[in-house]
Motif scaffolding. Structure first.
Motif, PDB file in Angstrom:
ATOM      1  N   MET A   1       0.838  -1.207   0.000  1.00  0.00           N
ATOM      2  CA  MET A   1       0.000   0.000   0.000  1.00  0.00           C
ATOM      3  C   MET A   1       0.868   1.251   0.000  1.00  0.00           C
ATOM      4  SD  MET A   1      -2.993   1.106   2.655  1.00  0.00           S
ATOM      5  CE  MET A   1      -3.832   2.668   2.514  1.00  0.00           C
ATOM      6  N   LEU A   2       1.955   1.241   0.783  1.00  0.00           N
ATOM      7  CA  LEU A   2       2.831   2.411   0.867  1.00  0.00           C
ATOM      8  C   LEU A   2       3.475   2.716  -0.471  1.00  0.00           C
ATOM      9  CD1 LEU A   2       4.326   4.601   2.433  1.00  0.00           C
ATOM     10  CD2 LEU A   2       6.040   2.870   3.060  1.00  0.00           C
ATOM     11  N   VAL A   3       3.978   1.683  -1.164  1.00  0.00           N
ATOM     12  CA  VAL A   3       4.628   1.906  -2.447  1.00  0.00           C
ATOM     13  C   VAL A   3       3.634   2.438  -3.465  1.00  0.00           C
ATOM     14  CG1 VAL A   3       5.881   0.812  -4.328  1.00  0.00           C
ATOM     15  CG2 VAL A   3       6.342   0.130  -1.982  1.00  0.00           C
ATOM     16  N   ALA A   4       2.433   1.836  -3.520  1.00  0.00           N
ATOM     17  CA  ALA A   4       1.414   2.310  -4.453  1.00  0.00           C
ATOM     18  C   ALA A   4       1.041   3.761  -4.158  1.00  0.00           C
ATOM     19  CB  ALA A   4       0.177   1.414  -4.369  1.00  0.00           C
ATOM     20  N   GLU A 133       3.197   5.641 -17.147  1.00  0.00           N
ATOM     21  CA  GLU A 133       4.259   5.205 -16.244  1.00  0.00           C
ATOM     22  C   GLU A 133       3.658   4.593 -14.983  1.00  0.00           C
ATOM     23  OE1 GLU A 133       6.594   8.644 -15.506  1.00  0.00           O
ATOM     24  OE2 GLU A 133       7.668   8.571 -17.414  1.00  0.00           O
ATOM     25  N   SER A 134       2.645   5.238 -14.439  1.00  0.00           N
ATOM     26  CA  SER A 134       2.001   4.735 -13.225  1.00  0.00           C
ATOM     27  C   SER A 134       1.344   3.385 -13.475  1.00  0.00           C
ATOM     28  CB  SER A 134       0.949   5.739 -12.731  1.00  0.00           C
ATOM     29  OG  SER A 134       1.512   7.006 -12.499  1.00  0.00           O
ATOM     30  N   ILE A 135       0.661   3.248 -14.623  1.00  0.00           N
ATOM     31  CA  ILE A 135      -0.038   2.004 -14.941  1.00  0.00           C
ATOM     32  C   ILE A 135       0.938   0.835 -15.003  1.00  0.00           C
ATOM     33  CG2 ILE A 135      -1.262   0.778 -16.764  1.00  0.00           C
ATOM     34  CD1 ILE A 135      -3.069   2.561 -15.117  1.00  0.00           C
ATOM     35  N   PHE A 136       2.033   1.002 -15.733  1.00  0.00           N
ATOM     36  CA  PHE A 136       2.993  -0.090 -15.880  1.00  0.00           C
ATOM     37  C   PHE A 136       3.670  -0.415 -14.553  1.00  0.00           C
ATOM     38  CE2 PHE A 136       2.708   0.846 -20.429  1.00  0.00           C
ATOM     39  CZ  PHE A 136       2.680  -0.440 -20.938  1.00  0.00           C
ATOM     40  N   PHE A 137       3.991   0.621 -13.781  1.00  0.00           N
ATOM     41  CA  PHE A 137       4.667   0.376 -12.519  1.00  0.00           C
ATOM     42  C   PHE A 137       3.734  -0.305 -11.525  1.00  0.00           C
ATOM     43  CE2 PHE A 137       7.226   1.978  -8.787  1.00  0.00           C
ATOM     44  CZ  PHE A 137       8.325   1.199  -9.083  1.00  0.00           C
ATOM     45  N   ALA A 154      -2.987   3.435  -3.981  1.00  0.00           N
ATOM     46  CA  ALA A 154      -2.829   4.182  -5.235  1.00  0.00           C
ATOM     47  C   ALA A 154      -3.867   5.288  -5.346  1.00  0.00           C
ATOM     48  CB  ALA A 154      -2.936   3.229  -6.424  1.00  0.00           C
ATOM     49  N   LEU A 155      -5.109   4.985  -4.979  1.00  0.00           N
ATOM     50  CA  LEU A 155      -6.171   5.987  -5.047  1.00  0.00           C
ATOM     51  C   LEU A 155      -5.900   7.136  -4.070  1.00  0.00           C
ATOM     52  CD1 LEU A 155      -8.900   6.903  -6.127  1.00  0.00           C
ATOM     53  CD2 LEU A 155      -9.999   5.510  -4.362  1.00  0.00           C
ATOM     54  N   ALA A 161      -2.148  13.851  -4.332  1.00  0.00           N
ATOM     55  CA  ALA A 161      -1.407  14.610  -5.338  1.00  0.00           C
ATOM     56  C   ALA A 161      -2.277  15.711  -5.933  1.00  0.00           C
ATOM     57  CB  ALA A 161      -0.904  13.680  -6.435  1.00  0.00           C
ATOM     58  N   GLY A 162      -3.545  15.386  -6.199  1.00  0.00           N
ATOM     59  CA  GLY A 162      -4.447  16.398  -6.733  1.00  0.00           C
ATOM     60  C   GLY A 162      -4.659  17.559  -5.769  1.00  0.00           C
TER      61      GLY A 162
END
Length: 281
Positions: A1-4, A133-137, A154-155, A161-162
């Motif tokens: 979860m942290l990495v995402a 980039e985000s999708i592939f990672f 990720a969400l 970020a927004g």
């Protein structure tokens, strides 16, 4: 979860910075009426990233076991390449990002009757690059370290970020972005090293790589993979209690190469980027 969470926070903030600089430039130059084109570019980029992610996910589900392992390895290699390029790009471009975008915007407005398409395309390419980039990672991360909370992370990262990007755009928030990108870049390079080692392991399981498979050591009795700490380290850094020689070589080799890439070349080159670092213009 942290990495995402960190992946989407960093990628989302990069996209938010670019969009914020474009929107601020339009406002300063009296072109506020062009802001809807910015939103169109954002929505098209998000739709493209989601379509590519869904297509890859559904396609991989239909593969036999061996092809799934090969697909996992290829996605991992591509994700590592994209992430490495992203870190290097931000390191070398952030200092002059505002000037580059302003020049590109002026060129698009001088292009004649197709200014709106040029602006939409500019925003589309900038945001889609971060989205892909985000999708592939994330796809590589989910395949190698399944975690039911990873999509939630990720969400949350994207939403954060927004909000941060909006705060920077409105001038209500000031943060040391240079330090943020430097710290997250180093952290994600460690994650990428783990993904690269996992991709080598997937290649072996697909029957395409059988070299260097001797186990270097085995600490499963001390830190088993299914323990809370082992699971955490596996999800973040690709920890394996019994790594093989090939996995250790690519893990150490990638970090050595990354350290060489990011070495300070001069006092000027190693200084943190000045624009944009704390708020959008």
């Amino acid at each position: 979860m942290l990495v995402a969470f960190l992946i989407m926070l960093r990628e989302g903030l990069e996209a938010a910075l670019i969009v914020g600089i474009i929107a601020s430039y339009l406002q300063r130059t009296g072109r506020r009426g062009w802001l809807p084109a910015v939103w169109i570019g954002i929505f098209l980029a998000m739709a493209l990233a989601l379509f590519v992610g869904a297509a890859l996910l559904f396609a991989s589900a239909a593969f036999p076991q061996r092809q799934q392992e090969l697909f996992e390895a290829l996605v991992g290699f591509l994700a590592v390449g994209m992430l490495s390029w992203m870190v290097l790009w931000m390191r070398h471009t952030a200092r002059h990002l505002k000037q580059h975008l302003a020049a590109a915007l002026e060129r698009s407005f001088r292009s004649g009757r197709h200014q709106s398409w040029a602006l939409i395309g500019m925003v589309l390419l900038a945001v889609a690059r971060e989205g892909l980039e985000s999708i592939f990672f994330l796809l590589a991360l989910f395949q190698q370290s399944p975690n039911p909370l990873a999509p939630l992370g990720a969400l949350l990262g994207l939403v954060t970020a927004g909000l941060v990007g909006f705060g920077l755009y409105r001038g209500a928030l000031r943060i040391p972005l240079g330090r943020f990108f430097r710290f997250t870049g180093l952290f994600l390079l460690l994650v990428a090293a783990g993904l690269l080692a996992g991709s080598m392991r997937a290649l072996h399981e697909a029957g395409l790589w059988n070299h260097g498979q001797q186990v270097l050591f085995d600490v499963s009795a001390v830190l088993p993979l299914d323990s809370p700490l082992g699971t955490l380290l596996a999800g973040i850094f690709g920890y394996q209690p019994a790594p093989t020689l090939s996995e250790a070589v690519v893990w150490l080799g990638y970090l050595a190469l990354a350290a060489w890439w990011l070495r300070p070349r001069s006092l000027t080159a190693s200084a943190p980027p000045t624009e944009p670092t704390s708020k959008l213009p």
